[in-house]
Every structure is written in C-alpha cells, then in structure tokens.
Design a protein around this motif. Sequence first.
Motif, mmCIF file in Angstrom:
data_model
loop_
_atom_site.group_PDB
_atom_site.id
_atom_site.type_symbol
_atom_site.label_atom_id
_atom_site.label_comp_id
_atom_site.label_asym_id
_atom_site.label_seq_id
_atom_site.Cartn_x
_atom_site.Cartn_y
_atom_site.Cartn_z
ATOM 1 N N THR A 28 0.770 -1.177 -0.025
ATOM 2 C CA THR A 28 -0.003 0.084 0.137
ATOM 3 C C THR A 28 0.898 1.183 -0.050
ATOM 4 N N ASN A 29 0.303 2.246 -0.487
ATOM 5 C CA ASN A 29 0.859 3.664 -0.290
ATOM 6 C C ASN A 29 -0.193 4.541 0.551
ATOM 7 N N SER A 30 -0.478 4.368 1.640
ATOM 8 C CA SER A 30 -1.688 4.765 2.360
ATOM 9 C C SER A 30 -1.562 6.169 3.316
ATOM 10 N N SER A 31 -2.546 6.942 3.106
ATOM 11 C CA SER A 31 -2.531 8.298 4.128
ATOM 12 C C SER A 31 -3.382 7.879 5.468
ATOM 13 N N ALA A 32 -3.987 6.650 5.517
ATOM 14 C CA ALA A 32 -4.801 6.344 6.565
ATOM 15 C C ALA A 32 -5.823 5.359 6.362
ATOM 16 N N GLN A 33 -6.808 5.575 5.297
ATOM 17 C CA GLN A 33 -8.051 5.107 4.874
ATOM 18 C C GLN A 33 -7.649 3.388 4.764
ATOM 19 N N ALA A 34 -6.335 3.288 3.894
ATOM 20 C CA ALA A 34 -6.427 1.697 3.378
ATOM 21 C C ALA A 34 -5.954 0.810 4.708
ATOM 22 N N SER A 62 0.842 -6.124 5.800
ATOM 23 C CA SER A 62 0.765 -4.868 5.030
ATOM 24 C C SER A 62 2.160 -4.255 5.200
ATOM 25 N N ALA A 63 2.421 -3.645 3.976
ATOM 26 C CA ALA A 63 3.660 -2.937 3.825
ATOM 27 C C ALA A 63 3.401 -1.352 3.230
ATOM 28 N N ASN A 64 3.645 -0.336 4.026
ATOM 29 C CA ASN A 64 3.372 1.032 3.542
ATOM 30 C C ASN A 64 4.488 2.018 3.257
ATOM 31 N N ARG A 65 4.713 2.809 2.859
ATOM 32 C CA ARG A 65 5.636 3.826 2.926
ATOM 33 C C ARG A 65 5.616 5.094 4.022
ATOM 34 N N SER A 66 6.626 5.760 4.298
ATOM 35 C CA SER A 66 6.750 6.550 5.419
ATOM 36 C C SER A 66 7.257 7.698 5.305
ATOM 37 N N ASN A 67 6.769 8.432 4.093
ATOM 38 C CA ASN A 67 7.397 9.596 3.583
ATOM 39 C C ASN A 67 6.486 10.284 2.612
ATOM 40 N N THR A 68 6.990 11.401 1.867
ATOM 41 C CA THR A 68 6.218 12.229 1.133
ATOM 42 C C THR A 68 6.630 12.356 -0.186
ATOM 43 N N GLU A 69 5.730 12.067 -1.244
ATOM 44 C CA GLU A 69 6.178 12.101 -2.683
ATOM 45 C C GLU A 69 5.155 13.163 -3.353
ATOM 46 N N ASN A 70 5.715 14.175 -4.065
ATOM 47 C CA ASN A 70 4.831 14.881 -4.828
ATOM 48 C C ASN A 70 3.610 15.527 -4.000
ATOM 49 N N GLY A 71 3.836 16.008 -2.830
ATOM 50 C CA GLY A 71 2.935 16.218 -1.627
ATOM 51 C C GLY A 71 1.987 15.509 -1.000
ATOM 52 N N PHE A 72 2.050 14.115 -1.604
ATOM 53 C CA PHE A 72 1.259 13.117 -0.923
ATOM 54 C C PHE A 72 2.089 12.327 0.190
ATOM 55 N N HIS A 73 1.534 12.531 1.491
ATOM 56 C CA HIS A 73 2.064 11.761 2.446
ATOM 57 C C HIS A 73 1.602 10.566 2.978
ATOM 58 N N VAL A 131 3.713 7.772 11.217
ATOM 59 C CA VAL A 131 4.267 9.272 10.875
ATOM 60 C C VAL A 131 3.073 10.167 10.280
ATOM 61 N N MET A 132 2.667 11.214 10.975
ATOM 62 C CA MET A 132 1.393 11.682 10.651
ATOM 63 C C MET A 132 1.463 12.877 9.733
ATOM 64 N N THR A 133 2.742 13.436 9.721
ATOM 65 C CA THR A 133 3.128 14.612 9.228
ATOM 66 C C THR A 133 4.204 14.706 8.506
ATOM 67 N N PRO A 134 4.604 15.348 7.351
ATOM 68 C CA PRO A 134 5.780 15.106 6.447
ATOM 69 C C PRO A 134 6.704 15.527 7.237
ATOM 70 N N SER A 135 6.933 16.406 8.179
ATOM 71 C CA SER A 135 8.079 16.736 9.276
ATOM 72 C C SER A 135 8.517 15.349 10.045
ATOM 73 N N GLU A 136 7.640 14.507 9.945
ATOM 74 C CA GLU A 136 8.166 13.226 10.620
ATOM 75 C C GLU A 136 8.608 11.891 9.709
ATOM 76 N N ASP A 137 8.885 12.382 8.547
ATOM 77 C CA ASP A 137 8.897 11.601 7.392
ATOM 78 C C ASP A 137 10.259 10.443 7.678
ATOM 79 N N ILE A 138 10.041 9.266 7.440
ATOM 80 C CA ILE A 138 11.284 8.192 7.692
ATOM 81 C C ILE A 138 11.617 7.747 6.348
ATOM 82 N N ASP A 139 12.740 8.238 5.822
ATOM 83 C CA ASP A 139 13.101 7.824 4.450
ATOM 84 C C ASP A 139 13.784 6.685 4.331
ATOM 85 N N GLU A 140 14.376 6.156 5.320
ATOM 86 C CA GLU A 140 15.173 4.871 5.475
ATOM 87 C C GLU A 140 14.149 3.555 5.489
ATOM 88 N N PRO A 141 14.595 2.539 5.290
ATOM 89 C CA PRO A 141 13.526 1.422 5.327
ATOM 90 C C PRO A 141 13.494 0.900 6.653
#
Length: 613
Positions: free
Chosen positions: A215-221, A238-249, A270-280
């Motif tokens: 998934t690439n989820s902002s919450a719903q999925a 489930s496997a999600n991402r934890s960063n922001t891409e083109n404004g989509f967090h 990580v609920m906001t872009p300021s908390e992004d975790i780019d590392e796996p």
Amino acid sequence: MKTKKLLTVLLILLTVVSTTGYYWDQEITQVQAKEEKKVEQILDPFKVASVQFNPILNERDKNVEELLKITEDAFKNGARLVVAPEMATTGYYYADREAIEPFVDSIPGKTTDAFEKLAKQYDSYIVFGMAEVDKETNLYYNSAALVGPEGYIGKYRKTQMWETEMHWGAWGDLGVPVFNTKLGKIAINICMDSAYWETARLAGIQGADILAFPTNSSAQAISALPARAQQNGMYVVSANRSNTENGFHMIGGSAIWSPKGTKLAEAPVVMTPSEDIDEPTITFATVDPKLYENENKEALEGRRPELYKELMHTVAPWDYTKNTTSHHIVAGALQYEPVLGEKEQNKEKIVRLIEEAKNKNADLNLVVLPELSLTGPVDGLKKHDVNALAEASDGESAKFFTEIAKKYEVAIVFGFIEQDGMDLYNSALLISQDGSVAGKYQKTHLSKSDKVWANAGESLPVFKTKELGKIGLLIGEDAEFPEASGVLAVKRADMIAIPSAWHGQYGGEMEINKVISANPYPEGSMVTWDAVAIGAQAYTVVSNYVGTEKNFLGGSSLYTLDPLYALDQPVVADDKEQALVVEFDTVQANAWFNQEMLILSRQTAYFKALVQK
C-alpha cells in the motif's frame, strides 16, 4: 445398410472420444496431484516481515537494487515471507502513460527475475508492488508479484484503483487469485482495495491463509485491515511507505494482523511530512499455520450467497432510487440488562430509558433497542419454551411500541420472536413516529442458538421513511457478514440500525493506532460494527445489552462514515445501563468519500463469486 454402417462409425467415434476424454481427465488429475505434491506446506510457526520501503520516483533500477538489499536483510533475519509496498520499484505518482512508460516492466520479467534468485537462495517468498506492462495489449497496471523459491508464482492487478492511477493504468482484470505455497495459501490486495470489503472477501472465500497488502496509504487503506483479517479469518501482512512524494504523505504504520484482527506488530506511524522516515524499516511477526483454521474462517460457511445478488449491480450516476435529502437524526441507543422472559420488567426499563434520552435531547427522533427487546435473549431455551414467548408481528410488542412511538414522537426499532404460522423468526420492526409500521426484517444470518428455534429470513430490505430517510436493519450476527451491509448500501440505505445481543461471540476491540484517525475512536470501539458503517458508508446505530450471566458487553454505539479525515465522530457507550444519545446528518453529499462514491466505483464485474454457492 448405410444406416447401420453410419451408426457403427458413430459408436466407434464416441468410444474414442469418451476414452480420450477419460485419459485426458486422468492426465489432468495426475498433473494436479503432482503440482499439489510439490507444495509441502510448512506446519511450524514462521517469521514474516513487512518492509516499509520508500522508493525514489523515476529510479526503477536503483529502487530494485535497494529493495533487493533490504529483502535480503529480512531473509537473513529469518523471514520466510517479505511484503514490500505498492509501486515499490518506481515510486507512486505519475501524471500519464508517457510519464511512467520508461519504468514499467512485464510480469514475469526483468524485475521478477532479480527477486527469483534471492527467493531461491533463502527458500523464501516476497510480494512487492510494481508498474506492469502487458506485452500483448500494451496496457499498464498497478500490480504486485509473488516470487518464491520455485521462481515466479503469480501476480495480482489492483481491482479498486485510486484516482491518480487512472490517468496511466487500467483496472485490474485478474480477479483475486489465491496461490498455493509452502507457507499456505497467499492472496494479494493493493491499497484502495481495502476500502471495498469485496476484494479481501474474494480471497477469503477461496480459503486464503495470508493476505499480502502492499500500500501507499494516508490512513484509509491501513485502517480497514483489522476488519479484513477478522471478516475472513486470515493473516494480513501490510507494507506502507513512510514519506512524502509530490505532496502526498504516506503515514507508515506497516503492520501484521492475526486472523482474529489483533495487531501482532507495527512499524512507526508518521502523521506529518515533518516526521518522514526515508530509511527502510523492517517489522517482523510470527505466523502460526495452526491458526489457519479458526472460528472467523469457519464463519464463512454461514454466508447466504442467494441473498446477495444485488452486489453484482452496477448503479448508474443518475440513480433515481437514492435519497438526496439529508436528515438530521437524534438517535437513542437503549442499553439495559434484560430480565429473561419478563416482558413487563423490560417494558419499565425501556420507558425509563426513553424518557432519559428525551431529557438529554428533546429532538430525539429515533430509538434503537437490543435484539429480542422485551423477552431478552433466549439462548439455551428449547424450541417449545421459545414458542411460549413468540407472537405475531402485530402482537403485544408491536402494540406496546406503537403507543410508545406516538407518545414520545419517536421512530422505534425493536426486536421480537415472531410467529408466522408454524414458523418462528428472530425479527425486528421499524415503527414510525405516528405508530405505523414502516418495515419488518427477519434475521438472515442465524447464530448457533438462533438455529435451535428460528427460521432464517430471506431478504435484506431497506425502508423509505419521511422522518429518517432510507434505513436498513440488521440483527446481531448479520453484522459479521459484510455482504449483508453491502446489499443495504447498493439499495442506498442512509443509515443502518443493529439490535444486538453481543457478549464477545464475534468481533473484537479495534486496535488501529489511535493517532491514525483525526477524530479518535473511543475506548471499546468494536471492529465489526465499525466495518458495517465504513463498508456501507451508512451511519450505523447499535443497541446492545449489558450484564446477565452471559456477560453482555454493552458498547452501544454510533459508527460513522469518515472519522479518519475528521468528517464525523464515532460514539461508544461503556458497560452500564443507559440511553446513549447521538446526533448526525445523513447522506453527506459533499464528503470526499461517501456512499455515492463507493457505489459508483465498485468493480462489480469481478464480484460474481460472492453471489454463487
């Protein structure tokens, strides 16, 4: 003479065809047996890993190289199954076909070949999301591949797409295949699929043991996953991402769920872009094959496919049957300890609680009572004892509640033991504010105790009322079956009332991370009831009992359309006698996701298995 020769030739031909068919069938059977023999399932508990991996947009080769490394790390740490996010090889956001064209790959193809070597080396499996090109049609798909020690095994194409992908990708056309592996039966859903209970259910009815969920989820999925695990009795990885891409967090929170819908492990949220975790991040949990057979999976045998035909209907945008008028509802869910068989005592409690509800809010216009409201549940009684408590649909209970509805100017949903000729039903009536009967529902999915005395109902109606709009009814165990509320959604119920007698025999407390929802779920929120509201996009009022030797758990409640993104707020009672009073406005036509969006976007072409026996 010619006729005899012709008949002889025909007989010879029929014999040859029949014999050939026999040997052909034998050959198929032998091949199937060989294939099944190849898959010797692991019976001991094993480790699974969810990889919270953040690919770089437009860097397919680099992403594959990095994903191979992190997958190998998980394998080295004992994982037998690794799940990576949606579109893990390319990144997610592409404006059109031209933008993604350089980064698509066939399945099987170069990308799956790279993972085959690793899976074979570690005798393990991986599921990862990628952008697929079909070589024959040149169509692109948001897909996921399953690769194992035996090589490439299979793929899944996303059935329920999000809007962004529709600019470059085609709707998935493979249904939901289930793959037989050493680890058990593995199915795949992708991200937006989980907003539609049907996609996971298609895996469940095929006996899936594990649902891999890129998934690439902002919450719903990811918030829907405990329900999908529980509804189908399967593990969810489930496997999600934890960063922001083109404004989509994307908020992380990759998790592993048990077949009971309990959380086994979870990555940071990580609920906001300021908390992004780019590392796996790798999150591990243990899967126990002994739990592949469980009560939730067994409950699938109680499905009533003959009642679900409407699930196949594609409703047009100009649907004239839907209600377009929002109604303001002030509902009272009455919660009390029943006195078995003592109707007069239960009547007194009900009147007291209605007056309590009216005192809380004079605009009260709907009251929902528990299952078998005046008699109390009849678990353990023999059929002849239940007979003594039964009545016609215009009997004592109906007359009592008709007078109550008129006196307090409220619509009332109540349950009773209905006698119809020689048959008994666990039924509910909807009485309008003027005392008229607006509708009757007979429980369609019976509990074990119901089956001792009750016949099952044969329809899932929705009732149109002036005061409330369109309302559907479910009773108790009906809520376990998303097909039931799904039919009510297709029939455009604005809300659903559920009289219940719940003491923990199904469902369980919601365990999603509390920070995921903008409007937090209250303590004691129940997965099954919430899944009715979210899955049907219909406000859902539940009334339950408390106390007795059965230890009824209360939790009478309002479940809503979208607390995740702050549209509305669920409300849940504790385990004390009370009148829980809630307010809401039906329809919510301007919400980003609502029943209208749900109905118009369902991919019904792939749901046929849900309505077949």
